[in-house]
Every structure is written in structure tokens, then in C-alpha cells.
Motif scaffolding. Sequence first.
Motif, short mmCIF file in Angstrom:
data_model
loop_
_atom_site.label_atom_id
_atom_site.label_comp_id
_atom_site.label_asym_id
_atom_site.label_seq_id
_atom_site.Cartn_x
_atom_site.Cartn_y
_atom_site.Cartn_z
N VAL A 16 0.81 -1.22 0.00
CA VAL A 16 0.00 0.00 0.00
C VAL A 16 0.84 1.27 0.00
CG1 VAL A 16 -0.25 0.27 2.51
CG2 VAL A 16 -2.14 0.91 0.99
N SER A 17 2.14 1.14 0.24
CA SER A 17 3.02 2.30 0.25
C SER A 17 4.46 1.84 0.10
CB SER A 17 2.87 3.08 1.57
OG SER A 17 3.81 4.14 1.64
N THR A 18 5.29 2.71 -0.44
CA THR A 18 6.74 2.43 -0.48
C THR A 18 7.49 3.50 0.32
OG1 THR A 18 6.87 3.59 -2.63
CG2 THR A 18 6.71 1.19 -2.66
N VAL B 17 -0.63 -14.26 -5.68
CA VAL B 17 -0.70 -12.86 -5.30
C VAL B 17 -0.60 -12.77 -3.78
CG1 VAL B 17 -2.12 -10.78 -5.24
CG2 VAL B 17 -2.11 -12.22 -7.29
N HIS B 18 0.35 -11.98 -3.30
CA HIS B 18 0.57 -11.81 -1.86
C HIS B 18 0.41 -10.33 -1.55
CE1 HIS B 18 3.34 -12.64 1.87
NE2 HIS B 18 2.19 -12.07 2.19
N SER B 19 -0.63 -9.98 -0.80
CA SER B 19 -0.92 -8.57 -0.51
C SER B 19 -0.57 -8.23 0.94
CB SER B 19 -2.39 -8.26 -0.79
OG SER B 19 -3.25 -9.15 -0.09
N HIS B 20 -0.29 -6.93 1.15
CA HIS B 20 0.14 -6.43 2.46
C HIS B 20 -0.58 -5.11 2.73
CE1 HIS B 20 3.77 -9.12 2.35
NE2 HIS B 20 3.58 -8.96 1.05
N GLY B 21 -1.40 -5.04 3.76
CA GLY B 21 -2.07 -3.79 4.10
C GLY B 21 -3.47 -3.70 3.52
N LYS B 22 -4.26 -2.76 4.04
CA LYS B 22 -5.69 -2.69 3.72
C LYS B 22 -5.97 -2.47 2.23
CE LYS B 22 -7.39 -0.96 8.20
NZ LYS B 22 -6.19 -0.53 8.93
N ALA C 256 -6.73 -11.22 -7.79
CA ALA C 256 -6.51 -12.67 -7.75
C ALA C 256 -7.81 -13.42 -8.02
CB ALA C 256 -5.94 -13.05 -6.38
N ARG C 257 -8.90 -12.94 -7.44
CA ARG C 257 -10.21 -13.57 -7.64
C ARG C 257 -10.62 -13.52 -9.11
NH1 ARG C 257 -14.12 -16.95 -5.36
NH2 ARG C 257 -16.22 -16.23 -5.92
N LEU C 258 -10.42 -12.37 -9.75
CA LEU C 258 -10.82 -12.20 -11.14
C LEU C 258 -9.99 -13.06 -12.10
CD1 LEU C 258 -11.35 -8.32 -11.23
CD2 LEU C 258 -13.13 -10.09 -11.40
N THR C 259 -8.76 -13.36 -11.72
CA THR C 259 -7.87 -14.11 -12.60
C THR C 259 -7.72 -15.58 -12.20
OG1 THR C 259 -5.98 -13.35 -11.28
CG2 THR C 259 -6.53 -12.07 -13.25
N GLY C 260 -8.35 -15.98 -11.09
CA GLY C 260 -8.26 -17.37 -10.66
C GLY C 260 -6.93 -17.77 -10.07
N VAL C 261 -6.17 -16.79 -9.56
CA VAL C 261 -4.85 -17.04 -8.97
C VAL C 261 -4.99 -17.10 -7.45
CG1 VAL C 261 -2.54 -16.06 -8.65
CG2 VAL C 261 -3.65 -15.94 -10.89
N PRO C 262 -4.32 -18.02 -6.77
CA PRO C 262 -4.40 -18.08 -5.31
C PRO C 262 -3.89 -16.78 -4.67
CG PRO C 262 -3.35 -20.06 -6.18
CD PRO C 262 -3.48 -19.09 -7.32
N ALA C 263 -4.50 -16.43 -3.53
CA ALA C 263 -4.13 -15.19 -2.83
C ALA C 263 -3.68 -15.51 -1.41
CB ALA C 263 -5.31 -14.23 -2.80
N VAL C 264 -2.63 -14.81 -1.01
CA VAL C 264 -2.15 -14.81 0.38
C VAL C 264 -2.19 -13.35 0.85
CG1 VAL C 264 -0.14 -15.18 1.88
CG2 VAL C 264 -0.68 -16.84 0.07
N HIS C 265 -2.60 -13.15 2.09
CA HIS C 265 -2.63 -11.79 2.63
C HIS C 265 -1.93 -11.75 3.98
CE1 HIS C 265 -3.91 -7.70 3.27
NE2 HIS C 265 -4.50 -8.02 4.40
N THR C 266 -1.04 -10.77 4.17
CA THR C 266 -0.40 -10.56 5.47
C THR C 266 -1.04 -9.38 6.17
OG1 THR C 266 1.73 -11.50 4.81
CG2 THR C 266 1.74 -9.98 6.66
N LEU C 267 -1.49 -9.62 7.39
CA LEU C 267 -2.02 -8.56 8.23
C LEU C 267 -0.88 -8.00 9.08
CD1 LEU C 267 -5.34 -10.25 9.43
CD2 LEU C 267 -5.19 -8.11 8.13
N HIS C 268 -0.51 -6.76 8.83
CA HIS C 268 0.56 -6.11 9.61
C HIS C 268 -0.08 -5.28 10.73
CE1 HIS C 268 3.82 -7.13 6.78
NE2 HIS C 268 2.90 -6.97 5.83
#
Length: 299
Positions: A12-14, A86-91, A101-113
Motif C-alpha cells: 500500500v506504500s513504499t 498474489v501476496h498482498s500487504h495492508g488494507k 486474484a479472484r478475477l484471474t483465478g490465482v491463489p491469494a495470500v494476505h499478510t495482516l501487519h
Amino acid sequence: MTEPIPILQVLVSTRVGGGPQHVLTVARGLRARGWRSIVAGPADGPLFARLGEAGVETAAVRTDRLAPGALLRLVRLIHRHRVRLVHSHGKGAGLHGRLAARLTGVPAVHTLHGIHYERYPAPARAAYLALERRLAAWTRVVVNVSRAQEREGLALRLFTAGQSRVILNGVDVARLTAAALDRTEARAALGLDPASTVVGCAARFDEVKRLNLLVEAVAAVPALTLALIGSGAEESRLRQLAAARGVAGRVRFAGERPEAARLFAAFDVFGAPSRKEGLPLGMVEAMALGLPVVASDIP
């Protein structure tokens, strides 16, 4: 020869902070192990360039705001690079990344920081929790950075026990040690008196960090100097508080510093008075470097 498996990391930010630094560390580690990381996020801070310098592919995507264009851009990246995860980080990244990921059928992982919602108005709080629960249904694994965060997330029904994996924030101690300045160099870099007793902290200036308590501590103990590395919405309030307490001359606002841990030798103690945390990277880095830490007693 087998082609490296591409993974899309969405953040969500760099800007300088624990989450982006975590993604840089993960991307470096994956690259060293033969995986291909592509990091997508806003080019709003120095970590974006540092990712490129580390040999990590980057794509500028405004995942920090609700934008159909950001979602479309992620979908195109997934198709173009044949992304397998797809691995996402942040809201914001979690919303855009998991939708893509849902639209493309790719598995998703999410990290809650960290799980931060208490300060929202009641309708927004309910909407946020409902959205996280819906997104969790499209998520293969939810990574929690501490056991306490996992317990809270399970109580809020943000994911199931079967989805959750606890992976504590880690640091590369050898890299930290090699990059660290000595005490004299670090104090000179931060503009601190070589003889002063310094309490330091590196964090985003957010209400949840309760950095005002460190300012109050300096006001209560005349021998102390405070060094704050970072920036954020609370900076103006912190400066006003330091002036009101008559300690503006003993509070050093050092700004954002990439690789802030290299300056921690300037501190005599690291202060972490947060009201709530997942597992703050700055505190872990301080401990790894042998710096005493005073932290709030939170679950």
C-alpha cells in the motif's frame, strides 16, 4: 532450465516503514531462492527505488486508494507475467490484490501487519470488518505476524483457524550489523549531542504509536533527549506538544531515514509505547542489534 515462479507482491506504500521494509526483505529472500518477485504499489517513497536496486521488478500502481484503474493494472500484470500467486500487504493492497486474484483465478495470500479499526466511526468499523471477512473467503492463507494478532483476528472472524499461519517478523541480523554505524557516526548523522542520554524510536507518526508518551517522558526527566525517526499525520501535534512542554530543544525530529536501524547505535534505549501492534519491525531490529527496549505491555 526451469523458469522462476512469478509472485506478485502488492503493498500500500513504499514510504519508509515496517510494512514496506518487510516486503523488501521478503522479495530479496525469494529472489535469492530462485523465485521471481514482482512488487506493485505506489511509487510514493524511497523503498520503490530500493526494490529496483535489489533486483526486484516493480510496477507503480496506486493501491493506496479506491481506484478501478489500480485493479485493472494488477489484472494486466497477472496476465502479462503469468503470476502464480498474489501476496498482498495492508488494507488497500489487500482489497485490490485479492480482487485481482479472484478475477484471474490465482491463489491469494494476505499478510495482516496489525489490525487497526477501533478509531473508525461505527458504520465504517462495521463496513471494514465485513469487507475483511468477505475478502478472507477469497484468500488461501492469512499470515499473522504474532500470536496475539491471530487470536484477535479469530475472535473478529476475519479468517478461520485453518487459513491462519503465524510468521513472526524477522530481520537479517548479519545485514543489520554490517550496515550499522557506530555510536559517534550515528549521533553525528542525527545531529545529537555525543554526551546526551537518548531515547529513540523509529516509527510512522500515527496516533496508535503513542509517541506523545515519549515526549511527556522527556518533559518529566530533564536529563533525556528524544530522537524520533519517521513522519506522519501526528508530526504537527508532536511538535506542538514538545513546544508546550518546553522541551522542543530536546526532541529531535530526524525525518524519514531509509535503513533507519543503521542509526540505532545513537540511542541508549529504544522506546515503543504503542497502544496496539502486530509485531513492530523497528523494535525487533533494535533487539537484534542489542539495544535495550522499553515497550508498552500490550497483548
